[in-house]
Design a protein around this motif. Structure first.
Motif, PDB file in Angstrom:
ATOM      1  N   TYR A 198       0.777  -1.176  -0.028  1.00 14.15           N
ATOM      2  CA  TYR A 198      -0.040   0.155  -0.099  1.00 14.15           C
ATOM      3  C   TYR A 198       1.077   1.238  -0.043  1.00 14.15           C
ATOM      4  N   ASN A 199       0.462   2.258  -0.808  1.00 10.80           N
ATOM      5  CA  ASN A 199       0.975   3.589  -0.677  1.00 10.80           C
ATOM      6  C   ASN A 199       0.375   4.329   0.201  1.00 10.80           C
ATOM      7  N   PHE A 200       1.261   5.023   1.226  1.00 18.67           N
ATOM      8  CA  PHE A 200       0.828   6.096   2.289  1.00 18.67           C
ATOM      9  C   PHE A 200       1.293   7.357   1.935  1.00 18.67           C
ATOM     10  N   ASN A 201       0.338   8.315   1.626  1.00 21.44           N
ATOM     11  CA  ASN A 201       0.699   9.834   1.618  1.00 21.44           C
ATOM     12  C   ASN A 201       0.660  10.513   3.037  1.00 21.44           C
ATOM     13  N   ARG A 202       1.817  10.630   3.527  1.00 26.04           N
ATOM     14  CA  ARG A 202       1.889  11.211   4.797  1.00 26.04           C
ATOM     15  C   ARG A 202       1.004  12.664   4.863  1.00 26.04           C
ATOM     16  N   GLU A 203       1.183  13.520   4.058  1.00 23.92           N
ATOM     17  CA  GLU A 203       0.427  14.738   3.856  1.00 23.92           C
ATOM     18  C   GLU A 203      -1.026  14.854   3.781  1.00 23.92           C
ATOM     19  N   THR A 204      -1.451  13.892   3.112  1.00 29.76           N
ATOM     20  CA  THR A 204      -3.092  13.819   3.090  1.00 29.76           C
ATOM     21  C   THR A 204      -3.725  12.575   3.841  1.00 29.76           C
ATOM     22  N   ALA A 205      -2.777  11.867   4.590  1.00 28.09           N
ATOM     23  CA  ALA A 205      -3.220  10.996   5.125  1.00 28.09           C
ATOM     24  C   ALA A 205      -3.861   9.660   4.217  1.00 28.09           C
ATOM     25  N   ALA A 206      -3.741   9.715   2.933  1.00 22.04           N
ATOM     26  CA  ALA A 206      -4.390   8.824   1.901  1.00 22.04           C
ATOM     27  C   ALA A 206      -3.837   7.458   1.790  1.00 22.04           C
ATOM     28  N   ILE A 207      -4.315   6.316   1.992  1.00 18.51           N
ATOM     29  CA  ILE A 207      -3.801   4.985   1.635  1.00 18.51           C
ATOM     30  C   ILE A 207      -4.388   4.661   0.478  1.00 18.51           C
ATOM     31  N   SER A 208      -3.355   4.224  -0.668  1.00 16.51           N
ATOM     32  CA  SER A 208      -3.948   3.775  -2.103  1.00 16.51           C
ATOM     33  C   SER A 208      -3.164   2.312  -2.147  1.00 16.51           C
TER      34      SER A 208
END
Length: 80
Positions: free
Chosen positions: A47-57
């Motif tokens: 899973y990819n985790f974007n720390r700025e938007t807290a989005a998990i894809s």
């Protein structure tokens, strides 16, 4: 900042086939030879985790295959 991979869970299967031979030349004394070979396949979801938007894809699925680390065993045995 992005974190590229976060492992959530994984699943693995292993197999250890063996071949053996027993030679009994005398009534009480014998020989035994065994050989094993270990094989394992493991898969895990990424899973990819974007720390700025807290989005998990969903990310890439990872596969790991291991072959080797076998064992050769020779024994002399005595039966009463």
């Amino acid at each position: 900042m992005n974190w590229n991979y976060m492992q959530v869970h994984s699943f693995g299967v292993g197999l250890a086939p063996f071949v053996g031979y027993e030679f009994q030349p005398w009534k009480h004394l014998g020989f035994n030879l065994e050989a094993t070979l270990n094989a394992m396949l493991m898969t895990s979801e990424g899973y990819n985790f974007n720390r700025e938007t807290a989005a998990i894809s969903p990310g890439l699925r990872h596969y790991y295959f291991s072959w080797g680390s076998g064992l050769i065993n020779a024994r002399i045995h005595y039966r009463f």
